[in-house]
Enzyme design. Structure first.
Site, PDB file in Angstrom:
ATOM      1  N   LYS A   1       0.824  -1.225   0.000  1.00 57.52           N
ATOM      2  CA  LYS A   1       0.000   0.000   0.000  1.00 57.52           C
ATOM      3  C   LYS A   1       0.852   1.266   0.000  1.00 57.52           C
ATOM      4  O   LYS A   1       0.388   2.328  -0.403  1.00 57.52           O
ATOM      5  CB  LYS A   1      -0.962  -0.024   1.172  1.00 57.52           C
ATOM      6  CG  LYS A   1      -2.040  -1.084   0.990  1.00 57.52           C
ATOM      7  CD  LYS A   1      -3.111  -1.049   2.052  1.00 57.52           C
ATOM      8  CE  LYS A   1      -4.255  -1.990   1.723  1.00 57.52           C
ATOM      9  NZ  LYS A   1      -3.915  -3.412   1.956  1.00 57.52           N
TER      10      LYS A   1
HETATM   11  C1  LIG Z   1      -4.474  -4.499   1.257  1.00 51.00           C
HETATM   12  C2  LIG Z   1      -3.655  -5.724   1.146  1.00 51.00           C
HETATM   13  C3  LIG Z   1      -3.976  -6.746   0.211  1.00 51.00           C
HETATM   14  C4  LIG Z   1      -5.216  -6.704  -0.662  1.00 51.00           C
HETATM   15  O1  LIG Z   1      -5.161  -5.742  -1.683  1.00 51.00           O
HETATM   16  P1  LIG Z   1      -6.501  -5.251  -2.390  1.00 51.00           P
HETATM   17  O2  LIG Z   1      -6.087  -4.113  -3.264  1.00 51.00           O
HETATM   18  O3  LIG Z   1      -7.410  -4.784  -1.269  1.00 51.00           O
HETATM   19  O4  LIG Z   1      -7.085  -6.391  -3.129  1.00 51.00           O
HETATM   20  C5  LIG Z   1      -3.131  -7.832   0.118  1.00 51.00           C
HETATM   21  N1  LIG Z   1      -2.039  -7.948   0.906  1.00 51.00           N
HETATM   22  C6  LIG Z   1      -1.703  -6.992   1.801  1.00 51.00           C
HETATM   23  C7  LIG Z   1      -0.491  -7.189   2.645  1.00 51.00           C
HETATM   24  C8  LIG Z   1      -2.488  -5.847   1.957  1.00 51.00           C
HETATM   25  O5  LIG Z   1      -2.154  -4.914   2.863  1.00 51.00           O
END
Ligand SMILES: *Cc1c(COP(=O)(O)O)cnc(C)c1O
Length: 459
Positions: A110
């Site tokens: 993120k």
């Molecule tokens: C948010 C997150 C995901 C999922 O991603 P999306 O865009 O919500 O599908 C997967 N792995 C981690 C570590 C995350 O923080």
């Protein structure tokens, strides 16, 4: 470039407007009116470093609000806090390839989008002379990445609510050790759902929302999706150099459908992607949707990959809009049905169309743990989210899959240790959290208590 709401009842907006607006006023999500095509420029793009590739990919989306020089400067700054020179390096892992997306400040993917969004907010607010007060609830990853994205930025404050004592110690410290004046960490009594409903209640108080310029930072923001397109191109080019392959398969551990949707866009922009493999944990609404057309909500169960514990995938609406051939009336009908019955059923023709692009699998705790264990023996330490994606790649039967690695295993060390019997290596940035001063206020998870706290801070 102009942007359109999936529900077709809000006016078209420019890039800047869409970024500040987040959700469209008609309840829909914004998408560009057309997708730029890069298919004829692949060999030129393959020689660029990550930052320059980012500039090329963003330019058509951000024109005319930003010129290429401004975009290059933004991308450069948004990559500064990454610990790896390549930003998102591709490494061999087991029988597949691992695209490491976690070299940013909070060790989760993120950061890629939120470092960019923080800088973008600052530039846009400086231009407009406005300010923004971001309010959000977090179960861990999003909140810390958002805080690190906007810390120290001008004209923007961030209030992040987390359930007291219910996020991991690393996640808590990544948030509360940020002492910048524009960051307010609030530990609320209750669960994540309590924090989330409190935030929703405050956003529906429109008078308060407009007066205090409330903004959200969740994954429905177009700029977050756009920022994630870059690493599909970057990962593909590195994979091509290493394997000589032509069309790649990506596998993506999925919750809110933001990350994989960026891959679907990359494919539609001319990147040679054979297909995308989607992995869910036991919260399997999306694997059911792609396997049998059954997109229906169930209660959320806690898993070892908590950042994918969702009931409804907010970005899925953008994909449904494509499936509906960009017809907002069809989409509105589906969303109404979803609101009423908690389910959408995809007809066979649409399901076949979706399956031609995305193959989905449910990867339960047993398989994810087995993947972590086997991969560690072959020299790759995977976090439980990444293991879901790798497990899905294995179930797909495809070879040489590019598996998106979304977090460093040290962020989820308990699950890692339970699966492998070993502790993950702790990176320096986590070790450095130990003993750092922290700041956090505690509050009840009620609308009035949080509003009082916010007005005191905003003044
Ligand atoms: C948010 C997150 C995901 C999922 O991603 P999306 O865009 O919500 O599908 C997967 N792995 C981690 C570590 C995350 O923080």
């Amino acid at each position: 470039m102009r942007y359109r709401s999936t529900r077709g009842l809000s006016p078209d907006l420019s890039f800047s407007q869409v970024v500040l607006e987040g959700l469209a006023r008609d309840g829909g999500l914004y998408l560009p009116e057309s997708l730029p095509q890069f298919g004829s420029r692949l060999s030129e793009l393959s020689r660029l470093r990550y930052q320059d590739l980012g500039m090329e990919i963003f330019t058509p989306f951000m024109t005319p609000d930003f010129n290429p020089g401004e975009i290059a400067e933004l991308v450069e700054r948004s990559c500064q806090n990454f610990e790896h020179r390549e930003i998102t390096p591709l490494v061999k892992g087991g029988d597949h390839w691992i695209l490491e997306l976690w070299h940013g400040p909070t060790l989760a993917f993120k950061d890629v989008a939120l470092q960019f969004l923080g800088n973008l907010f600052e530039v846009l607010l400086k231009r407009s002379g406005g300010e923004l007060n971001i309010l959000g609830a977090t179960s861990g990853d999003t909140g810390s990445a958002a805080i690190h994205g906007v810390r120290g930025k001008e004209r923007v404050r961030i209030f992040i609510l987390h359930p007291q004592g219910k996020v991991s110690q690393v996640q808590e410290r990544q948030m509360t050790s940020v002492l910048d004046d524009n960051v307010v960490n609030v530990a609320v009594t209750g669960t994540f759902d309590d924090a989330q409903s409190c935030v929703k209640e405050i956003f529906s108080d429109l008078e308060f929302k407009d007066h205090y310029h409330l903004g959200a930072i969740n994954s429905i923001n177009w700029a977050r999706v756009m920022a994630q397109i870059v690493y599909y191109f970057y990962g593909y080019f590195r994979w091509q150099e290493k394997t000589g392959g032509q069309a790649a398969v990506f596998s993506v551990p999925t919750g809110n459908f933001g990350d994989i949707f960026a891959g679907i866009l990359a494919k539609r922009m001319g990147l040679p992607i054979k297909k995308l493999v989607l992995g869910t944990n036991e919260n399997d609404i999306l694997s059911r949707a792609f396997q049998s057309g059954d997109y229906s909500t169930k209660a959320v169960v806690p898993t070892i990959s908590p950042s994918m514990d969702i009931q409804l995938a907010s970005n899925f609406e953008r994909y449904l809009y494509f499936l509906a051939d960009q017809n907002p009336e069809v989409l509105r009908r589906w969303m109404e049905e979803l609101g009423k019955t908690g389910a959408i059923k995809l007809e066979p023709a649409l399901l076949a169309k979706a399956q031609a692009e995305v193959q989905a699998f449910r990867v339960d705790r047993t398989l994810a743990s087995d993947v972590m264990n086997r991969y560690l023996k072959r020299g790759s330490a995977l976090d439980p989210h990444t293991a879901v994606g790798v497990g899905a790649a294995e179930l797909s039967g495809e070879k040489d899959v590019i598996c998106l690695s979304t977090a460093h295993p040290a962020k989820f060390s308990e699950a890692f240790e339970a699966a492998t019997g070993q502790r993950p290596k702790i990176p320096a940035s986590i070790l450095a959290l130990e003993g750092k001063p922290t700041r956090v206020v505690t509050s009840a998870a009620t609308k009035s208590a949080i509003q009082k706290l916010m007005t005191e801070k905003i003044g």
